[in-house]
Each structure stands twice: as structure tokens, then as C-alpha cells.
Design a protein around this motif. Structure first.
Motif, PDB file in Angstrom:
ATOM      1  N   ARG A 113      -5.792   6.499  -2.305  1.00 51.92           N
ATOM      2  CA  ARG A 113      -5.693   5.256  -3.084  1.00 51.92           C
ATOM      3  C   ARG A 113      -4.281   4.678  -3.010  1.00 51.92           C
ATOM      4  O   ARG A 113      -4.104   3.461  -2.920  1.00 51.92           O
ATOM      5  N   ALA A 114      -3.277   5.529  -3.039  1.00 50.80           N
ATOM      6  CA  ALA A 114      -1.891   5.049  -3.046  1.00 50.80           C
ATOM      7  C   ALA A 114      -1.376   4.728  -1.637  1.00 50.80           C
ATOM      8  O   ALA A 114      -0.558   3.818  -1.470  1.00 50.80           O
ATOM      9  N   TRP A 115      -1.846   5.468  -0.645  1.00 51.29           N
ATOM     10  CA  TRP A 115      -1.367   5.276   0.734  1.00 51.29           C
ATOM     11  C   TRP A 115      -2.576   5.348   1.672  1.00 51.29           C
ATOM     12  O   TRP A 115      -2.764   6.302   2.425  1.00 51.29           O
ATOM     13  N   PRO A 116      -3.407   4.334   1.685  1.00 51.63           N
ATOM     14  CA  PRO A 116      -4.626   4.387   2.506  1.00 51.63           C
ATOM     15  C   PRO A 116      -4.316   4.194   3.990  1.00 51.63           C
ATOM     16  O   PRO A 116      -3.323   3.581   4.351  1.00 51.63           O
ATOM     17  N   ARG A 145       1.725  -2.588  15.139  1.00 51.83           N
ATOM     18  CA  ARG A 145       2.964  -1.828  15.302  1.00 51.83           C
ATOM     19  C   ARG A 145       3.445  -1.257  13.973  1.00 51.83           C
ATOM     20  O   ARG A 145       3.960  -0.137  13.912  1.00 51.83           O
ATOM     21  N   ARG A 146       3.298  -2.048  12.923  1.00 50.43           N
ATOM     22  CA  ARG A 146       3.757  -1.579  11.607  1.00 50.43           C
ATOM     23  C   ARG A 146       2.872  -0.461  11.059  1.00 50.43           C
ATOM     24  O   ARG A 146       3.361   0.439  10.359  1.00 50.43           O
ATOM     25  N   LEU A 147       1.589  -0.501  11.410  1.00 47.20           N
ATOM     26  CA  LEU A 147       0.673   0.518  10.901  1.00 47.20           C
ATOM     27  C   LEU A 147       0.667   1.769  11.772  1.00 47.20           C
ATOM     28  O   LEU A 147       0.553   2.880  11.271  1.00 47.20           O
ATOM     29  N   GLY A 148       0.767   1.594  13.102  1.00 45.01           N
ATOM     30  CA  GLY A 148       0.743   2.739  13.986  1.00 45.01           C
ATOM     31  C   GLY A 148      -0.646   3.302  14.168  1.00 45.01           C
ATOM     32  O   GLY A 148      -1.664   2.697  13.806  1.00 45.01           O
ATOM     33  N   ASP A 149      -0.692   4.500  14.717  1.00 47.58           N
ATOM     34  CA  ASP A 149      -1.948   5.154  15.052  1.00 47.58           C
ATOM     35  C   ASP A 149      -2.687   5.559  13.784  1.00 47.58           C
ATOM     36  O   ASP A 149      -2.127   6.191  12.894  1.00 47.58           O
ATOM     37  N   TYR A 151       0.805  -1.213   0.000  1.00 48.29           N
ATOM     38  CA  TYR A 151       0.000   0.000   0.000  1.00 48.29           C
ATOM     39  C   TYR A 151       0.839   1.265   0.000  1.00 48.29           C
ATOM     40  O   TYR A 151       0.313   2.345   0.271  1.00 48.29           O
ATOM     41  N   GLY A 152       2.118   1.164  -0.289  1.00 48.79           N
ATOM     42  CA  GLY A 152       2.966   2.343  -0.206  1.00 48.79           C
ATOM     43  C   GLY A 152       3.649   2.716  -1.505  1.00 48.79           C
ATOM     44  O   GLY A 152       4.736   3.289  -1.468  1.00 48.79           O
ATOM     45  N   GLU A 153       3.052   2.417  -2.651  1.00 44.26           N
ATOM     46  CA  GLU A 153       3.661   2.765  -3.929  1.00 44.26           C
ATOM     47  C   GLU A 153       3.139   4.116  -4.410  1.00 44.26           C
ATOM     48  O   GLU A 153       1.926   4.337  -4.464  1.00 44.26           O
ATOM     49  N   PRO A 154       4.024   5.057  -4.766  1.00 47.23           N
ATOM     50  CA  PRO A 154       3.564   6.379  -5.212  1.00 47.23           C
ATOM     51  C   PRO A 154       2.838   6.294  -6.553  1.00 47.23           C
ATOM     52  O   PRO A 154       3.154   5.439  -7.387  1.00 47.23           O
ATOM     53  N   PRO A 155       1.855   7.146  -6.789  1.00 49.92           N
ATOM     54  CA  PRO A 155       1.143   7.167  -8.078  1.00 49.92           C
ATOM     55  C   PRO A 155       2.104   7.464  -9.229  1.00 49.92           C
ATOM     56  O   PRO A 155       3.090   8.192  -9.059  1.00 49.92           O
ATOM     57  N   THR A 156       1.806   6.881 -10.365  1.00 50.36           N
ATOM     58  CA  THR A 156       2.644   7.118 -11.566  1.00 50.36           C
ATOM     59  C   THR A 156       2.045   8.165 -12.483  1.00 50.36           C
ATOM     60  O   THR A 156       2.672   8.546 -13.475  1.00 50.36           O
ATOM     61  N   ASP A 157       0.828   8.635 -12.193  1.00 50.16           N
ATOM     62  CA  ASP A 157       0.179   9.659 -12.999  1.00 50.16           C
ATOM     63  C   ASP A 157       0.135  10.977 -12.237  1.00 50.16           C
ATOM     64  O   ASP A 157      -0.116  11.001 -11.026  1.00 50.16           O
TER      65      ASP A 157
END
Length: 714
Positions: free
Chosen positions: A396-399, A453-457, A315-321
Motif C-alpha cells: 500500500r505504501a510502496w506499490p 526510467r523512473r519506475l525501473g524494472d 507512492y513513496g511515503e512510509p506508513p505512520t502506523d
């Protein structure tokens, strides 16, 4: 007991020889001094505590120091009120004729500065526990007391020099100690501080660096060592204080925690948190046991925990457009390179949900930087934050993600699990699927913990803004109050005008009253973690604890022979493999709890499954052989035992239909671990299972008995 009490000793007639004034007169005088000082200390500590509580509220470091001072004084006052003279454990007589040194649960000094009791955790008290005939540590003799209702009902002396033999007509060396081990058990672990032995004390006082493994069979005092070591480390090691994270104590199950609940408070230590692994995760309260051993094994690996990182990374890929960001003044083009720059803004290791706010701030800053119109940057930034198209692209790119959703998707979406855990075979992935992906089991808990822990608050920014708004309101309220006081001040000196000063206003702010996000007290980080029954932990469960203690400072207590699912590796190899650095192993080999008759019957049971089991040698015998019979005798046996024993506890193991009473527990083989009872009755032990698990369950259940063991079969 007060200073007016005529004697601290209440020895039975059979111990008349020990009541000889030549043996106890010095103790009587010392106890009188202790009684007077205790009364004075209670009054003094009460007054100091009341004054501290009345002192003005503070903020920052000063507030923390005030709270810690109140906590320390409150704990000391509770200990002083709880015990009385029985704060004293015993005395040491140094070789060479010096005055005796009395050892207590805490230190006590009279008004003249005379030390009446040295704290058991202090270096000065170490010989009281550690001295042996081979290494007397400068002692001529040692005396231990047995207390009952605030009076001494027995004591026993040990001498370390020939010259002392004549001065101890009531000498009984270890006999009274051995007899004390067989006293009746209660629903709570009894106080054993006064009987800590040299091998146990050496481990209790060992340094806190790295991981210390305490390996020992049943009855060797592993739990005693673990609890007293926790209290000792908090007292002696400033690196483990509450400012550094404090100490966490992890037990195997809730009945165990209830059983040991009184021990740490009785040692004057109330700051150690105790929990089970289930308590570390919100879902733990309702999670059922994973019945499928293959599924449990697949989820128990450290690799599966690492799969959580892969699941989040998707869920951490930057948009390409790129897209056009519209503002009221001009439009700004935001392209793929800008997205990549924003996604690189969070510091490495920032939890996913918390990183999103950093990314959003960077996006807003880039757009505002490109904006050329003559408009204040604050207005541009506010407009960009309201841009729905830009926010939706980021979402959408980093929900924002929930831990439970992330883990549930692994068990529901085959392609997702295949991508995150490529080492699993198709058959293994099929096994991990389930109709209700949120029907949590204990095997899911480490994964849910890792995901959280990986997601956090999920909403850190919202909470931060709420707290800032509350602080603003408090500052405004304070300013209004100050102005009212200033206008109402008709004194000659106009003292109330001082309140307008910044320092004074800061001091008046009710920081403690401001709303704060509830902190997860079990999230860590902790300075030290103590784990009992550690042989049962899976690699995945160890990751839960390692994540809470970055220093890797652990006390690990267990017995490889009591691992229900086997423990083939040496401790050092196992712990190094799962992420520990420095590992030391200390062994306990003397069984103080379990009678020789019981251990003789239990040893062959465990040897059939674990040939190299660390079976300890018992130091005591009850003369009661293991009793065998049929299950229909259960009622009669319990009735006889209860009528013959006015005190003590019993446990029926392996009969879920048996209804427990005040003095007779009913537990499964797995839940009896870590406990002890005067009488243990096993019902059809063959039904406990086959292989290692069955043998371990039977061995553990048998060795819970401190007096008698009964085995009933159909």
C-alpha cells in the motif's frame, strides 16, 4: 574484379584523353596489387573468423573480447566481399616527390607490410578530404575516382602546386565533381564518401566532447556529415567504443532510416544503432499524431517530464502506523520509525520498482534483528517474508507501478494532475483530460519514457532468481557430466580427473546458454548520440535522449529554418536551457544538392516566415526552370518523365490519394524531410498550411529536388 582483370578503368569514348597510359599506368599497377591482396585478405580473414568461432566458449571479459573480435572480423569480411577494387576512393601525391598515398574505405596492407590503402578515417587520409588550394596540407595533387560496377568510369584531378599542372593533361578540377552531384537518385542514399568536401570533413573529424551542432540549410550535406561522423568517431575515439556504450543515430522517421540504411555498412561500420524517437518507447509504434497543438505544447515541456517524478513520489511515503509481525517463535513490533528507516535504505536515484526490493530486504532485516528467540536468522527471515499483513502494508505504501498506468492516471484523475503539475491552469488541465487515457499520441511518448526510467524494472528480483536457478541447474548438469567422464576414463594418466578442478569446471560452464533477460538495446547509456533533423525536437523529447547519454556527447544536425513549429532561440541558448553544458556550432552554407533554379523559387517562400533563414548558395544549375501547372496534369508529367529517364526517383508531395510505384513515392510534406529525389511534384502547396508550419513544409518539399521541381495547383 580479380588480379587477372586487364584494366580497372572503363572510360567512355568521350573521355579517351583520360585513358592515356601516362596518366593511369601507376594506378593500374597499384590496383593489380590491391586485387591480389584483397583475394589473400578474404581467405585469411575467413580462416581467422572460422577459427575464432570454433574456439571454446568463454565467460566474462574473455567472452566479450571473443565476441567483439568475431564482430570486427565479420564486418571487415563483409566489406571486402562487398566492394573489391572500389574500396579505393582516390589518391594523394605529396609535395616533394614522395609516392602516392591511396585512400580506401578501410586500410589494406600486403604480405610484405606495404600499405596499399589507408583507412579514410585515419589521420593520414585527412588531406584527401580537407586540402584546399588555400591550404593544400602538403599535397601536390589529388585524384578522385568514380566507380560503376567495380570499374572506374571517370576520375578528376586537382593540383595544388604549379609544377603539377603539366603532369595532368586530363585535369578538370571541380567540373566532374559538380557533374556527379546531379546523377540520378535511387531509393537508398547513394555513396558519397569519395566526394566529401573540406568544410564537411572538418566537422566529421571534430572531437566528440560536448555537443557539436551542425547547422545548415537544404542540400548542404548535413545528413552526409552526420553519418560519416558516426563512422569516424567509432573508429577514432576509444571512449565511444561498444564497451563504453557505443553510438546511437536518431532520425526523424522510418522512411528516412530506410533511405540511409546502406550508408554506414558501406563505410565499414555496422555497430551504430539507428532509430527514431518513436522506437525508444514500446507505445511509439501505435501512437497517433497529437492533432491539438495546445495539448502538444503543454506536454512538450521539460516541466511536464519533471511532473513524472512528483507522480512517482506520491507512492513513496512510509506508513505512520506500526504493526505486530507474527512469527512461529515470537511476535515483533514494527513501528513508524522502522518503516522510515526501511524507506531510506535505497540509494538515491534507484528506480521506484527496483527500490522496493531493497526496502523489503531492510524490513526483513529489522524484524530479524529484533527477534530474540534462539532460531537461525535464515528461518526467521523466511517466515517474515511470508507475512501477508506486513507485505500488504508495504504494497500500500510502496506499490509496484506500471509506466502506462502512471501516465494514464494523469489524464484521467484531475486531482492527481493538479498535485503533480501545479503550474497548469484549470483550463489546461481540462484540455489534457481525454475519454481514453491510454489513447497514446506522440506527445505522450517522452512522458511514458520518463515514467519507465523512473519506475525501473517491475520484477527484477523474480528475474534474478530465475537466472540464479538456471545457473544452479547448469552447474549441476556440468558436475554430472564430469563425473560420468571420470568414471569412464580408463587411460593410464586418468586425465579426466582434471575436470574436477574448479578452474576447469568454470571454463566448461555454458554461460552463453543460460537464460538472460532480454536487454533493451535502445535504453542506453550510449557514449555518443547523433541526432538528425534536430530542430524538430521538443524539450520533452530532448530529455529522452539526454537520459540515454550521461556524458552529453552529441552531434546535433539541423536547420532552424526547417523547424515546422518555429525555432526562435539560437542553438546554444536552446541546448543550454534544456540541459547541455559545452555547446559548439558549425555552419554549412554551400548547397551541393539543390539546383540554383529551385533555390531561387524556394528562398522567398521561407523568407516570408523566417527572415533570418540560413539559405545556402547552390553550386550547380540544371538549366531546368521550375515548372508550374494544374493538378490534372500530374499523370501526364509523370508519364513523360518516366519515359525520358530510365533511372532516378520522383516524389509526389501533398496528394494522399496518389498511389506510389517503384520509382515514384507519395509522401506528406512532413514525411519528405531528409530525403531527396530527381523530380519533386508539389500538389497544391497552399494546402500545406499557413504561418511558419505551412511555409516550412513547402520550403522543405521544394528543396528535395535534385533535378527538377514541378508545382501544380487546382
Amino acid at each position: 574484379m580479380t588480379a587477372a582483370t586487364t584494366s580497372a578503368f572503363d572510360l567512355p569514348a568521350r573521355l579517351a584523353a583520360k585513358a592515356d597510359p601516362t596518366l593511369i599506368a601507376d594506378d593500374e599497377r597499384h590496383f593489380s596489387a590491391i586485387a591480389r591482396t584483397l583475394e589473400e585478405s578474404i581467405v585469411e580473414t575467413s580462416d581467422r573468423l572460422a577459427a575464432a568461432r570454433r574456439s571454446p566458449g568463454r565467460s566474462g571479459t574473455a567472452a566479450l573480447e571473443r565476441d567483439q573480435q568475431i564482430h570486427r572480423m565479420s564486418a571487415r569480411l563483409r566489406t571486402l566481399r562487398r566492394f573489391g577494387l572500389d574500396l579505393c576512393l582516390g589518391r594523394m601525391v605529396p609535395d616533394g616527390g614522395a609516392d602516392p598515398v591511396y585512400v580506401g574505405r578501410l586500410g589494406l596492407t600486403d604480405a610484405t607490410g606495404r600499405r596499399l590503402l589507408v583507412d579514410w578515417r585515419s589521420p593520414a587520409a585527412e588531406p584527401f578530404f580537407a586540402a584546399t588550394h588555400g591550404e593544400p596540407m602538403g599535397l601536390a595533387s589529388r585524384r578522385r575516382y568514380r566507380w560503376s560496377r567495380g570499374r572506374i568510369t571517370d576520375y578528376w584531378d586537382e593540383v595544388f602546386t604549379p609544377d603539377e599542372l603539366d603532369a595532368h593533361a586530363a585535369l578538370d578540377d571541380q567540373s566532374a565533381f559538380i557533374a556527379s552531384l546531379g546523377s540520378s537518385r535511387s531509393p537508398r542514399m547513394r555513396d558519397v564518401l569519395g566526394t566529401i568536401q573540406a568544410d564537411q570533413d572538418a566537422i566529421i573529424r571534430a572531437g566528440s566532447g560536448g555537443a557539436l551542432v551542425v547547422d545548415g540549410g537544404p542540400g548542404t550535406g548535413k545528413t552526409v556529415v552526420a553519418l560519416h561522423r558516426a563512422a569516424y568517431l567509432v573508429y577514432s575515439d576509444p571512449q565511444l567504443g561498444h564497451r563504453r556504450g557505443g553510438v546511437l543515430f536518431v532520425g526523424p522517421h522510418r522512411p528516412y532510416l530506410n533511405y540511409i540504411a546502406d550508408v554506414l555498412p558501406s563505410l565499414g561500420e555496422e555497430g551504430v544503432q539507428a532509430c527514431t524517437l518513436r522506437d525508444l518507447v514500446p507505445e511509439g509504434a501505435e501512437a497517433r499524431h497529437e492533432a491539438d497543438p495546445t495539448v502538444a505544447r503543454l506536454k512538450s515541456t521539460a516541466d511536464m517530464v519533471s511532473a513524472i517524478d512528483s507522480a512517482v513520489a506520491i507512492y513513496g511515503e512510509p506508513p505512520t502506523d506500526g504493526l505486530v509481525v507474527e512469527t512461529p517463535w515470537e511476535d515483533v513490533w514494527f513501528d513508524a520509525d522502522d518503516w522510515a528507516r526501511a524507506f531510506e535504505a535505497p540509494e538515491p536515484g534507484t528506480p521506484h520498482n527496483e527500490a522496493r526490493e531493497t526496502i523489503w530486504d531492510e524490513v526483513v532485516a529489522v524484524v530479524a534483528e529484533r527477534h530474540e528467540a534462539e532460531v537461525p536468522v535464515e528461518q526467521v527471515s523466511a517466515s517474515v517474508r511470508r507475512n501477508r499483513e506486513l507485505a500488504e502494508a508495504l504494497n500500500r505504501a510502496w506499490p509496484m507501478l506500471e509506466a502506462s498506468d502512471l501516465v494514464a492516471d494523469l489524464w484521467e484523475v484531475p486531482a492527481y494532475l493538479r498535485l503533480c503539475a501545479p503550474w497548469l491552469s484549470s483550463d489546461e488541465r481540462r484540455l489534457l483530460r481525454r475519454p481514453d487515457p491510454r489513447a497514446w499520441t506522440d506527445a505522450d511518448l517522452p512522458l511514458l519514457d520518463a515514467a519507465r526510467r523512473r519506475l525501473g524494472d517491475r520484477t527484477p528480483q523474480g528475474r534474478r532468481r530465475s537466472e540464479e536457478a538456471a545457473a544452479t541447474l547448469e552447474r549441476q548438469r556440468r558436475a554430472d557430466v564430469i563425473e560420468d567422464l571420470v568414471h569412464a576414463d580408463d587411460s593410464d594418466l586418468l586425465l579426466m580427473r582434471m575436470l574436477r578442478g574448479t578452474d576447469m569446471q568454470q571454463a566448461l560452464t555454458e554461460e552463453a546458454a543460460l537464460p538472460r533477460t532480454a536487454r533493451d538495446l535502445l535504453a542506453g547509456p550510449f557514449a555518443h548520440i547523433v541526432v538528425d533533423e534536430a530542430q524538430e525536437l521538443t524539450d520533452a523529447e530532448w530529455q529522452m535522449l539526454l537520459a540515454r547519454c550521461p556524458s552529453r556527447s552529441f552531434t546535433i544536425v539541423g536547420d532552424r529554418a526547417q523547424a515546422r513549429h518555429g525555432f526562435g532561440e539560437p542553438w546554444t541558448e536552446r541546448l543550454t536551457r534544456i540541459g547541455f553544458g559545452q555547446v559548439r556550432v558549425s555552419s554549412l552554407s554551400v548547397n551541393y544538392r539543390t539546383p540554383e533554379e529551385v533555390m531561387t523559387a524556394a528562398e522567398p517562400v521561407i523568407r516570408t516566415a523566417v527572415a533570418d533563414a540560413n539559405v545556402p548558395s547552390s553550386v550547380r544549375s540544371t538549366g531546368l526552370p521550375v515548372r508550374y501547372g494544374s493538378s490534372d496534369e500530374l499523370g501526364t508529367i509523370l508519364e513523360e518523365w518516366l519515359s525520358e529517364h530510365a533511372a532516378g526517383t520522383a516524389c509526389v508531395v501533398g496528394d494522399p490519394t496518389f498511389v506510389a510505384t517503384d520509382r515514384v513515392r507519395s509522401l506528406s510534406p512532413a514525411m519528405v524531410k531528409g530525403l531527396e529525389f530527381d523530380l519533386v511534384i508539389l500538389i497544391e502547396p497552399a494546402s500545406f498550411g499557413a504561418g511558419v508550419t505551412g511555409a516550412v513544409d513547402q520550403y522543405v518539399a521544394m528543396t528535395r529536388a535534385t533535378q527538377q521541381l514541378v508545382i501544380l495547383r487546382a
